[in-house]
Every structure is written in structure tokens, then in C-alpha cells.
Design an enzyme around this catalytic site. Structure first.
Site, PDB file in Angstrom:
ATOM      1  N   ASN A  12       0.870  -1.188   0.000  1.00  9.77           N
ATOM      2  CA  ASN A  12       0.000   0.000   0.000  1.00  9.77           C
ATOM      3  C   ASN A  12       0.896   1.224   0.000  1.00  9.77           C
ATOM      4  O   ASN A  12       1.488   1.566   1.023  1.00  9.77           O
ATOM      5  CB  ASN A  12      -0.883  -0.046   1.268  1.00  9.77           C
ATOM      6  CG  ASN A  12      -1.679   1.236   1.453  1.00  9.77           C
ATOM      7  OD1 ASN A  12      -1.794   2.054   0.544  1.00  9.77           O
ATOM      8  ND2 ASN A  12      -2.220   1.414   2.652  1.00  9.77           N
ATOM      9  N   TRP A  13       0.983   1.871  -1.156  1.00  9.11           N
ATOM     10  CA  TRP A  13       1.899   3.010  -1.281  1.00  9.11           C
ATOM     11  C   TRP A  13       1.350   4.291  -0.637  1.00  9.11           C
ATOM     12  O   TRP A  13       2.059   5.272  -0.545  1.00  9.11           O
ATOM     13  CB  TRP A  13       2.195   3.294  -2.758  1.00  9.11           C
ATOM     14  CG  TRP A  13       3.080   2.283  -3.395  1.00  9.11           C
ATOM     15  CD1 TRP A  13       3.690   1.205  -2.805  1.00  9.11           C
ATOM     16  CD2 TRP A  13       3.484   2.251  -4.778  1.00  9.11           C
ATOM     17  NE1 TRP A  13       4.438   0.516  -3.732  1.00  9.11           N
ATOM     18  CE2 TRP A  13       4.326   1.135  -4.946  1.00  9.11           C
ATOM     19  CE3 TRP A  13       3.219   3.054  -5.882  1.00  9.11           C
ATOM     20  CZ2 TRP A  13       4.902   0.809  -6.176  1.00  9.11           C
ATOM     21  CZ3 TRP A  13       3.786   2.739  -7.110  1.00  9.11           C
ATOM     22  CH2 TRP A  13       4.614   1.624  -7.254  1.00  9.11           C
ATOM     23  N   LYS A  14       0.070   4.274  -0.267  1.00  3.74           N
ATOM     24  CA  LYS A  14      -0.571   5.479   0.276  1.00  3.74           C
ATOM     25  C   LYS A  14      -0.338   6.658  -0.694  1.00  3.74           C
ATOM     26  O   LYS A  14      -0.261   6.411  -1.898  1.00  3.74           O
ATOM     27  CB  LYS A  14      -0.050   5.760   1.691  1.00  3.74           C
ATOM     28  CG  LYS A  14      -0.123   4.499   2.561  1.00  3.74           C
ATOM     29  CD  LYS A  14       0.088   4.746   4.019  1.00  3.74           C
ATOM     30  CE  LYS A  14      -0.005   3.410   4.756  1.00  3.74           C
ATOM     31  NZ  LYS A  14       0.034   3.537   6.203  1.00  3.74           N
ATOM     32  N   HIS A 102      -9.515   1.244   4.989  1.00  4.20           N
ATOM     33  CA  HIS A 102      -8.230   1.438   5.674  1.00  4.20           C
ATOM     34  C   HIS A 102      -8.445   2.395   6.852  1.00  4.20           C
ATOM     35  O   HIS A 102      -9.245   3.326   6.767  1.00  4.20           O
ATOM     36  CB  HIS A 102      -7.205   2.018   4.688  1.00  4.20           C
ATOM     37  CG  HIS A 102      -5.817   2.022   5.252  1.00  4.20           C
ATOM     38  ND1 HIS A 102      -5.389   2.987   6.138  1.00  4.20           N
ATOM     39  CD2 HIS A 102      -4.777   1.163   5.087  1.00  4.20           C
ATOM     40  CE1 HIS A 102      -4.140   2.717   6.480  1.00  4.20           C
ATOM     41  NE2 HIS A 102      -3.742   1.622   5.855  1.00  4.20           N
ATOM     42  N   GLU A 104      -6.822   4.820   7.906  1.00  5.84           N
ATOM     43  CA  GLU A 104      -6.634   6.248   7.581  1.00  5.84           C
ATOM     44  C   GLU A 104      -7.897   6.820   6.937  1.00  5.84           C
ATOM     45  O   GLU A 104      -8.254   7.974   7.163  1.00  5.84           O
ATOM     46  CB  GLU A 104      -5.393   6.415   6.680  1.00  5.84           C
ATOM     47  CG  GLU A 104      -4.114   6.187   7.482  1.00  5.84           C
ATOM     48  CD  GLU A 104      -2.916   5.703   6.680  1.00  5.84           C
ATOM     49  OE1 GLU A 104      -2.926   5.797   5.436  1.00  5.84           O
ATOM     50  OE2 GLU A 104      -1.960   5.203   7.318  1.00  5.84           O
ATOM     51  N   GLU A 174      -5.153  -4.698  10.916  1.00  5.36           N
ATOM     52  CA  GLU A 174      -4.113  -3.688  11.103  1.00  5.36           C
ATOM     53  C   GLU A 174      -4.369  -2.915  12.388  1.00  5.36           C
ATOM     54  O   GLU A 174      -5.181  -1.978  12.401  1.00  5.36           O
ATOM     55  CB  GLU A 174      -4.117  -2.705   9.920  1.00  5.36           C
ATOM     56  CG  GLU A 174      -3.820  -3.344   8.595  1.00  5.36           C
ATOM     57  CD  GLU A 174      -3.255  -2.333   7.608  1.00  5.36           C
ATOM     58  OE1 GLU A 174      -2.157  -2.575   7.106  1.00  5.36           O
ATOM     59  OE2 GLU A 174      -3.896  -1.298   7.360  1.00  5.36           O
ATOM     60  N   GLY A 180       2.692   2.536  10.591  1.00  7.09           N
ATOM     61  CA  GLY A 180       3.648   3.611  10.372  1.00  7.09           C
ATOM     62  C   GLY A 180       4.382   4.060  11.624  1.00  7.09           C
ATOM     63  O   GLY A 180       5.004   5.122  11.644  1.00  7.09           O
ATOM     64  N   SER A 220       3.656  -1.876  10.219  1.00  9.76           N
ATOM     65  CA  SER A 220       5.123  -1.854  10.356  1.00  9.76           C
ATOM     66  C   SER A 220       5.796  -3.185  10.010  1.00  9.76           C
ATOM     67  O   SER A 220       6.806  -3.547  10.613  1.00  9.76           O
ATOM     68  CB  SER A 220       5.518  -1.412  11.772  1.00  9.76           C
ATOM     69  OG  SER A 220       5.046  -0.110  12.031  1.00  9.76           O
ATOM     70  N   GLY A 241       2.858  -1.017   4.264  1.00  8.14           N
ATOM     71  CA  GLY A 241       2.853   0.391   3.873  1.00  8.14           C
ATOM     72  C   GLY A 241       4.272   0.867   3.596  1.00  8.14           C
ATOM     73  O   GLY A 241       4.830   0.630   2.528  1.00  8.14           O
ATOM     74  N   GLY A 242       4.889   1.498   4.596  1.00 10.31           N
ATOM     75  CA  GLY A 242       6.215   2.121   4.444  1.00 10.31           C
ATOM     76  C   GLY A 242       7.237   1.243   3.733  1.00 10.31           C
ATOM     77  O   GLY A 242       7.916   1.705   2.802  1.00 10.31           O
TER      78      GLY A 242
HETATM   79  P1  PGA Z   1       2.910   0.457   7.563  1.00 10.82           P
HETATM   80  O1  PGA Z   1       1.453   0.655   6.928  1.00 10.82           O
HETATM   81  O2  PGA Z   1       3.460  -0.844   7.017  1.00 10.82           O
HETATM   82  O3  PGA Z   1       3.692   1.653   7.108  1.00 10.82           O
HETATM   83  O4  PGA Z   1       2.744   0.392   9.049  1.00 10.82           O
HETATM   84  C1  PGA Z   1       0.552  -0.417   6.810  1.00 10.82           C
HETATM   85  C2  PGA Z   1      -0.743   0.052   6.186  1.00 10.82           C
HETATM   86  O5  PGA Z   1      -1.225   1.130   6.553  1.00 10.82           O
HETATM   87  O6  PGA Z   1      -1.312  -0.631   5.326  1.00 10.82           O
END
Ligand code: PGA
Length: 261
Positions: A12-14, A102, A104, A174, A180, A220, A241-242
Site C-alpha cells: 500500500n503506497w498510500k 483502511h 486512515e 491492522e 507507520g 510496520s 505500507g512504508g
Molecule cells: P505500515 O502501513 O506498514 O507503514 O505500518 C501499513 C498500512 O497502513 O497498510
């Protein structure tokens, strides 16, 4: 994991990587991943909407085995929803997976469980697979309400979906406090919550649907932590994500079997 469910690793590149950067990143990833990797693990990449067309073209032209994913969509096919993206349009772009709900989106953009459920239905209607995200805040974890929260999120999102549709889906657990932040749920903790999610799927849908649905952990995840996560019996994959922004790190995550023992 210990079943015949195919592992699925999703990036997930956000809101990162414009379409030029996306092309470079996917080319590098495609170079790093081998046929064996794709035979063993399904790999989905979820860039921002503005990158989708360029990535679709690249995946088609080079016959890449990466699956194209989106990060969100609206629940309606068309209409007066300024700034929103139709699931119908995503399906026309060759998108196969759509992240839905998600944290967010839920926390920053006010998406409710009901709206998330409508999106799940819309994604399935257009022949794509939802990756439904669920998870608790730190306060909810500390007050002992993690399972109540995630089970409710699962129940509302799957309500009225057919068994066949539920079987095809992916749910990502999650914990919000792990996204993150560099903190992660211990693999054993994640396994406990994910096993409870599988039980909830059995009660909302059916036993066979619960055995077939794929459940990811997210929060993470790094190349150094993936192997232990994937050893848990109910965890079928990860949503990253990251660490998915660096093709070398992401490829190492996909290749967890090579450095697992
Ligand atoms: P992260 O993000 O790996 O940076 O913690 C995961 C996500 O939000 O899908």
C-alpha cells in the site's frame, strides 16, 4: 500459515510515488522477483489513482505477474460525487484488488462501518476483490475491546455478502497503533486476533468461507519481521505500507520463504 490458501503480500503506497516513480519502482520490483516467487505468493501493488493507467500499461506490455490494486473507491458506479472514484472505472483499468476501509480512511475521512460495507459490495459487484481493513486503536487495545471492535467491523462489512464472495475476499488486521509507527503486534498477538476474525467469518458466513478467506496482518511489517508473522497458522499474508516503497525491501518481504529458517 498451514493451509492451501495462497499467501498474499500487498504493498500500500498510500499518497506516495507519482506515475513516473511508480513505473520505476514496479520495473525494479519485477526485476527482483522471480517466477518461483509469483508461483508461491500473490503480490498486489496499490499505487495512488493517478498512477493506475501507467501501471496497467506496464503490467500488460511486460506481462508482469504483479496484480494491480487500488487504495479506495466509492460505493456508487457514477453520479454527483465530486472527487470520488468509481469502482466501475477501476475495473475497466484492470484493477483486481481494492483496499476498503483502511484506518486512515476511517479516521481521517470519516468512513463509517456502513459506508465500508457498501464499498465491499460495490467492489465485489464489479468482479474485484476487496481487501477489507479492520483494527483497534491503542486506547481500545488497552481497555480490552480489541476483539469486540474488529469482530463488529467484520460482521457489518460481510453482512449479506454471499458465501462465494466472502471466500474470495481478503481481510487485513491492522492495529492502528502499529501503522507507520515502527511498533508491531507480536506475531502471537496478531495470530490470536486473526483467529478470532476467522471465527467471526464462520459465524457471519460459513465454515467453508472462513477456511477459504485470506487474512493478512498489517502494521510496520519489514523484511526482518515477515518470516515469524507468516509462521502463524491463521495469517495468510501481509499488507505493507512504508516498507513497500522500497522495491528491494518489498521484494525481500515477498521472498520471506527464502530467509524463513
Ligand atoms: P505500515 O502501513 O506498514 O507503514 O505500518 C501499513 C498500512 O497502513 O497498510
Amino acid at each position: 500459515m498451514s493451509s492451501n490458501r495462497q499467501p498474499i503480500v500487498s504493498g500500500n503506497w498510500k499518497m506516495n510515488n507519482n506515475h513516473f516513480e511508480a513505473i520505476q519502482s514496479v520495473q525494479k520490483l519485477a526485476y527482483l522477483l522471480q517466477k518461483d516467487d509469483f508461483d508461491a505468493v500473490e503480490v498486489t501493488v496499490h499505487p495512488p489513482f493517478t498512477d493506475l493507467r501507467s501501471m496497467q500499461t506496464l503490467i500488460d506490455a511486460d506481462q508482469l505477474r504483479l496484480k494491480l490494486g487500488a487504495q479506495n473507491c466509492h460505493s456508487e458506479d457514477k453520479g454527483a460525487f465530486t472527487g470520488e472514484v468509481s469502482p466501475l472505472f477501476l475495473s475497466k483499468l484492470g484493477v483486481q484488488y481494492v483496499i476498503v476501509g483502511h484506518s486512515e480512511r476511517r479516521e481521517l475521512f470519516g468512513e463509517t462501518d456502513e459506508f465500508v460495507a457498501a464499498k465491499v459490495a460495490a467492489v465485489l459487484k464489479h468482479g474485484m476483490i476487496p481487501i477489507l481493513c479492520v483494527g483497534e486503536t491503542l486506547a481500545e487495545r488497552e481497555s480490552g475491546s480489541t476483539l469486540d471492535k474488529v469482530k463488529r467491523q467484520v460482521r457489518i462489512a460481510l453482512d449479506k455478502r454471499s458465501n462465494e464472495h466472502v471466500k474470495s475476499m481478503v481481510i487485513a488486521y491492522e492495529p492502528i497503533w502499529a501503522i507507520g509507527t515502527g511498533k508491531n503486534a507480536s506475531p502471537a498477538d496478531a495470530q490470536d486476533v486473526i483467529a478470532a476474525i476467522r471465527e467471526e467469518v464462520a459465524s457471519v458466513a460459513s465454515g467453508p468461507a472462513a477456511q477459504a478467506i485470506r487474512l493478512q496482518y498489517g502494521g510496520s511489517v519489514k523484511a526482518g519481521t515477515i518470516a515469524e508473522i507468516m509462521r502463524q497458522p491463521d495469517i495468510d499474508g501481509v499488507l505493507v505500507g512504508g516498507a513497500s516503497l522500497d522495491p528491494t525491501e518489498f521484494a525481500r518481504i515477498v521472498q520471506y520463504r527464502r530467509h524463513a529458517f
